[in-house]
Design a protein around this motif. Structure first.
Motif, PDB file in Angstrom:
ATOM      1  N   ARG A   1      16.995  36.768  17.485  1.00  0.00           N
ATOM      2  CA  ARG A   1      17.955  35.880  16.833  1.00  0.00           C
ATOM      3  C   ARG A   1      18.070  35.234  15.936  1.00  0.00           C
ATOM      4  NH1 ARG A   1      20.266  34.875  22.063  1.00  0.00           N
ATOM      5  NH2 ARG A   1      19.327  35.396  24.621  1.00  0.00           N
ATOM      6  N   THR A   2      17.613  35.844  14.845  1.00  0.00           N
ATOM      7  CA  THR A   2      17.205  35.800  13.923  1.00  0.00           C
ATOM      8  C   THR A   2      17.974  36.521  12.796  1.00  0.00           C
ATOM      9  OG1 THR A   2      15.031  34.736  13.858  1.00  0.00           O
ATOM     10  CG2 THR A   2      15.519  35.377  11.557  1.00  0.00           C
ATOM     11  N   HIS A   3      18.379  36.342  12.335  1.00  0.00           N
ATOM     12  CA  HIS A   3      19.692  37.551  11.242  1.00  0.00           C
ATOM     13  C   HIS A   3      19.089  37.363   9.638  1.00  0.00           C
ATOM     14  CE1 HIS A   3      21.520  36.332  14.918  1.00  0.00           C
ATOM     15  NE2 HIS A   3      21.730  35.877  14.294  1.00  0.00           N
ATOM     16  N   GLU A   4      19.476  38.853   9.408  1.00  0.00           N
ATOM     17  CA  GLU A   4      18.821  38.897   7.995  1.00  0.00           C
ATOM     18  C   GLU A   4      19.938  38.352   7.298  1.00  0.00           C
ATOM     19  OE1 GLU A   4      18.923  42.198   5.126  1.00  0.00           O
ATOM     20  OE2 GLU A   4      17.017  41.813   5.883  1.00  0.00           O
ATOM     21  N   VAL A   5      20.621  37.789   6.402  1.00  0.00           N
ATOM     22  CA  VAL A   5      21.104  37.007   4.953  1.00  0.00           C
ATOM     23  C   VAL A   5      20.604  37.507   3.707  1.00  0.00           C
ATOM     24  CG1 VAL A   5      21.539  35.548   7.161  1.00  0.00           C
ATOM     25  CG2 VAL A   5      20.450  34.450   5.854  1.00  0.00           C
ATOM     26  N   ARG A   6      21.985  37.160   3.122  1.00  0.00           N
ATOM     27  CA  ARG A   6      21.842  37.460   1.191  1.00  0.00           C
ATOM     28  C   ARG A   6      22.585  36.839   0.887  1.00  0.00           C
ATOM     29  NH1 ARG A   6      19.532  43.314   0.551  1.00  0.00           N
ATOM     30  NH2 ARG A   6      18.937  43.904   2.264  1.00  0.00           N
ATOM     31  N   TYR A   7      22.430  36.012  -0.009  1.00  0.00           N
ATOM     32  CA  TYR A   7      22.983  34.987  -0.596  1.00  0.00           C
ATOM     33  C   TYR A   7      23.251  35.548  -2.415  1.00  0.00           C
ATOM     34  CZ  TYR A   7      23.335  32.616   3.594  1.00  0.00           C
ATOM     35  OH  TYR A   7      23.590  32.331   4.842  1.00  0.00           O
ATOM     36  N   PRO A   8      24.358  35.249  -2.896  1.00  0.00           N
ATOM     37  CA  PRO A   8      24.200  34.939  -4.075  1.00  0.00           C
ATOM     38  C   PRO A   8      23.637  34.401  -5.179  1.00  0.00           C
ATOM     39  CG  PRO A   8      26.337  34.549  -3.527  1.00  0.00           C
ATOM     40  CD  PRO A   8      25.484  34.851  -2.368  1.00  0.00           C
ATOM     41  N   GLU A   9      23.014  34.381  -6.307  1.00  0.00           N
ATOM     42  CA  GLU A   9      22.603  33.005  -7.281  1.00  0.00           C
ATOM     43  C   GLU A   9      23.571  31.955  -7.461  1.00  0.00           C
ATOM     44  OE1 GLU A   9      22.302  31.879 -11.456  1.00  0.00           O
ATOM     45  OE2 GLU A   9      21.320  34.040 -11.446  1.00  0.00           O
ATOM     46  N   GLY A  10      23.018  30.698  -6.461  1.00  0.00           N
ATOM     47  CA  GLY A  10      24.130  29.104  -6.482  1.00  0.00           C
ATOM     48  C   GLY A  10      24.507  29.437  -5.797  1.00  0.00           C
ATOM     49  N   HIS A  11      24.575  29.734  -4.308  1.00  0.00           N
ATOM     50  CA  HIS A  11      24.920  29.943  -3.208  1.00  0.00           C
ATOM     51  C   HIS A  11      24.153  28.016  -2.388  1.00  0.00           C
ATOM     52  CE1 HIS A  11      25.826  30.354   0.713  1.00  0.00           C
ATOM     53  NE2 HIS A  11      24.399  29.407   1.296  1.00  0.00           N
ATOM     54  N   LEU A  12      24.965  27.702  -2.278  1.00  0.00           N
ATOM     55  CA  LEU A  12      24.371  26.232  -0.920  1.00  0.00           C
ATOM     56  C   LEU A  12      25.061  26.770   0.299  1.00  0.00           C
ATOM     57  CD1 LEU A  12      24.467  23.118  -1.738  1.00  0.00           C
ATOM     58  CD2 LEU A  12      26.609  22.783  -1.311  1.00  0.00           C
ATOM     59  N   PHE A  13      23.301  26.174   0.879  1.00  0.00           N
ATOM     60  CA  PHE A  13      22.903  26.370   1.862  1.00  0.00           C
ATOM     61  C   PHE A  13      23.218  25.067   2.611  1.00  0.00           C
ATOM     62  CE2 PHE A  13      20.103  29.515  -0.041  1.00  0.00           C
ATOM     63  CZ  PHE A  13      19.902  30.553   0.669  1.00  0.00           C
ATOM     64  N   TRP A  14      23.752  23.969   2.408  1.00  0.00           N
ATOM     65  CA  TRP A  14      23.725  22.827   2.231  1.00  0.00           C
ATOM     66  C   TRP A  14      23.163  21.502   1.528  1.00  0.00           C
ATOM     67  CZ3 TRP A  14      19.285  24.799   4.928  1.00  0.00           C
ATOM     68  CH2 TRP A  14      18.756  24.563   4.572  1.00  0.00           C
ATOM     69  N   SER A  15      24.068  20.446   2.158  1.00  0.00           N
ATOM     70  CA  SER A  15      23.898  19.097   0.633  1.00  0.00           C
ATOM     71  C   SER A  15      23.210  18.094   2.007  1.00  0.00           C
ATOM     72  CB  SER A  15      25.598  18.358   0.447  1.00  0.00           C
ATOM     73  OG  SER A  15      26.474  19.560  -0.151  1.00  0.00           O
ATOM     74  N   VAL A  16      22.702  17.086   1.248  1.00  0.00           N
ATOM     75  CA  VAL A  16      22.289  16.022   2.303  1.00  0.00           C
ATOM     76  C   VAL A  16      23.340  15.183   2.719  1.00  0.00           C
ATOM     77  CG1 VAL A  16      21.073  13.536   1.712  1.00  0.00           C
ATOM     78  CG2 VAL A  16      20.656  15.469   0.268  1.00  0.00           C
ATOM     79  N   GLY A  17      23.235  15.300   4.024  1.00  0.00           N
ATOM     80  CA  GLY A  17      24.228  14.564   5.006  1.00  0.00           C
ATOM     81  C   GLY A  17      24.630  15.674   6.162  1.00  0.00           C
ATOM     82  N   ASP A  18      24.281  16.965   5.441  1.00  0.00           N
ATOM     83  CA  ASP A  18      24.880  17.853   6.848  1.00  0.00           C
ATOM     84  C   ASP A  18      23.958  18.320   7.833  1.00  0.00           C
ATOM     85  OD1 ASP A  18      26.937  18.772   4.652  1.00  0.00           O
ATOM     86  OD2 ASP A  18      26.472  20.356   4.294  1.00  0.00           O
ATOM     87  N   ALA A  19      25.120  18.514   8.990  1.00  0.00           N
ATOM     88  CA  ALA A  19      24.208  18.735  10.203  1.00  0.00           C
ATOM     89  C   ALA A  19      23.427  19.476  10.076  1.00  0.00           C
ATOM     90  CB  ALA A  19      25.849  19.227  11.215  1.00  0.00           C
ATOM     91  N   ALA A  20      22.021  19.872  10.665  1.00  0.00           N
ATOM     92  CA  ALA A  20      20.986  20.638  10.604  1.00  0.00           C
ATOM     93  C   ALA A  20      21.389  21.400  11.849  1.00  0.00           C
ATOM     94  CB  ALA A  20      20.069  20.066  10.452  1.00  0.00           C
ATOM     95  N   THR A  21      21.696  22.761  12.085  1.00  0.00           N
ATOM     96  CA  THR A  21      22.051  23.243  12.955  1.00  0.00           C
ATOM     97  C   THR A  21      21.434  25.181  12.471  1.00  0.00           C
ATOM     98  OG1 THR A  21      24.173  24.453  12.487  1.00  0.00           O
ATOM     99  CG2 THR A  21      24.220  23.061  13.556  1.00  0.00           C
ATOM    100  N   TYR A  22      20.457  25.669  11.658  1.00  0.00           N
ATOM    101  CA  TYR A  22      19.843  26.503  11.703  1.00  0.00           C
ATOM    102  C   TYR A  22      18.880  25.956  10.213  1.00  0.00           C
ATOM    103  CZ  TYR A  22      22.312  26.545   6.901  1.00  0.00           C
ATOM    104  OH  TYR A  22      23.038  26.355   5.797  1.00  0.00           O
ATOM    105  N   SER A  23      17.521  27.095  10.530  1.00  0.00           N
ATOM    106  CA  SER A  23      16.813  27.107   8.994  1.00  0.00           C
ATOM    107  C   SER A  23      16.496  28.709   8.641  1.00  0.00           C
ATOM    108  CB  SER A  23      15.512  26.808  10.036  1.00  0.00           C
ATOM    109  OG  SER A  23      14.497  27.663  10.807  1.00  0.00           O
ATOM    110  N   VAL A  24      16.331  28.727   7.444  1.00  0.00           N
ATOM    111  CA  VAL A  24      16.313  29.949   6.998  1.00  0.00           C
ATOM    112  C   VAL A  24      14.661  30.041   6.363  1.00  0.00           C
ATOM    113  CG1 VAL A  24      17.114  30.895   4.807  1.00  0.00           C
ATOM    114  CG2 VAL A  24      18.650  29.156   6.067  1.00  0.00           C
ATOM    115  N   ARG A  25      14.525  31.549   6.845  1.00  0.00           N
ATOM    116  CA  ARG A  25      12.968  31.933   5.953  1.00  0.00           C
ATOM    117  C   ARG A  25      13.168  32.546   5.113  1.00  0.00           C
ATOM    118  NH1 ARG A  25       7.713  31.412   6.970  1.00  0.00           N
ATOM    119  NH2 ARG A  25       6.330  33.622   6.854  1.00  0.00           N
ATOM    120  N   ILE A  26      12.700  32.429   3.706  1.00  0.00           N
ATOM    121  CA  ILE A  26      13.140  32.997   2.194  1.00  0.00           C
ATOM    122  C   ILE A  26      11.895  34.109   2.505  1.00  0.00           C
ATOM    123  CG2 ILE A  26      13.012  33.300  -0.008  1.00  0.00           C
ATOM    124  CD1 ILE A  26      14.900  30.826   1.366  1.00  0.00           C
ATOM    125  N   ASN A  27      12.453  35.175   2.128  1.00  0.00           N
ATOM    126  CA  ASN A  27      11.957  36.463   2.365  1.00  0.00           C
ATOM    127  C   ASN A  27      11.598  37.214   0.201  1.00  0.00           C
ATOM    128  OD1 ASN A  27      10.748  38.988   2.909  1.00  0.00           O
ATOM    129  ND2 ASN A  27      12.275  40.333   2.747  1.00  0.00           N
TER     130      ASN A  27
END
Length: 109
Positions: free
Chosen positions: A1-27
Motif C-alpha cells: 500500500r506504500t508506493h516508492e515515488v521519485r520527484y525532481p528538485e523543485g517539485h511541489l508536494f502541496w500548498s497551504v490549504g490543499d486537501a491532505a490525502t497522503y503522507s510521504v516518508r523521505i528516503n
C-alpha cells in the motif's frame, strides 16, 4: 500500500490549504516545509511529512517543496486506514507506539 515515488528538485508536494490525502516518508533528499508566515524547516531522510494533516483530515498547514531530488514512499490515507482495519495487530502496535512516544514527551513523528 506504500508506493516508492521519485520527484525532481523543485517539485511541489502541496500548498497551504490543499486537501491532505497522503503522507510521504523521505528516503533520500531534502524537502522545505514553509508555513503561511514564511517560517520553514528542512526535512530529510527518515522523516514523514504530511502525516498528521492526513490522519486528522485537516487541510495542509504548510507548503512542502523538494529542495533536491527526492526518493520517498507515499502512503495514501485511505490505504493506510484499510491496512489498519485488515491487520488489527499492526493497528494495536501502532497505537502502542504513539502512546509510548507521547508518554515519553517525544511527540509523534
Amino acid at each position: 500500500r506504500t508506493h516508492e515515488v521519485r520527484y525532481p528538485e523543485g517539485h511541489l508536494f502541496w500548498s497551504v490549504g490543499d486537501a491532505a490525502t497522503y503522507s510521504v516518508r523521505i528516503n533520500y533528499g531534502r524537502v522545505r516545509c514553509t508555513s503561511e508566515d514564511g517560517q520553514h524547516v528542512m526535512i530529510g531522510k527518515g522523516f514523514n511529512i504530511g502525516i498528521l494533516d492526513s490522519w486528522s483530515a485537516q487541510p495542509r498547514t504548510y507548503e512542502a517543496r523538494a529542495e533536491t531530488r527526492i526518493i520517498a514512499y507515499r502512503t495514501d490515507v485511505e490505504d493506510f486506514a484499510t491496512m489498519l482495519e485488515n491487520h488489527v495487530e499492526v493497528a494495536l502496535e501502532f497505537v502502542r507506539g504513539m502512546a509510548r512516544a507521547l508518554e515519553a514527551g517525544q511527540g509523534v513523528n
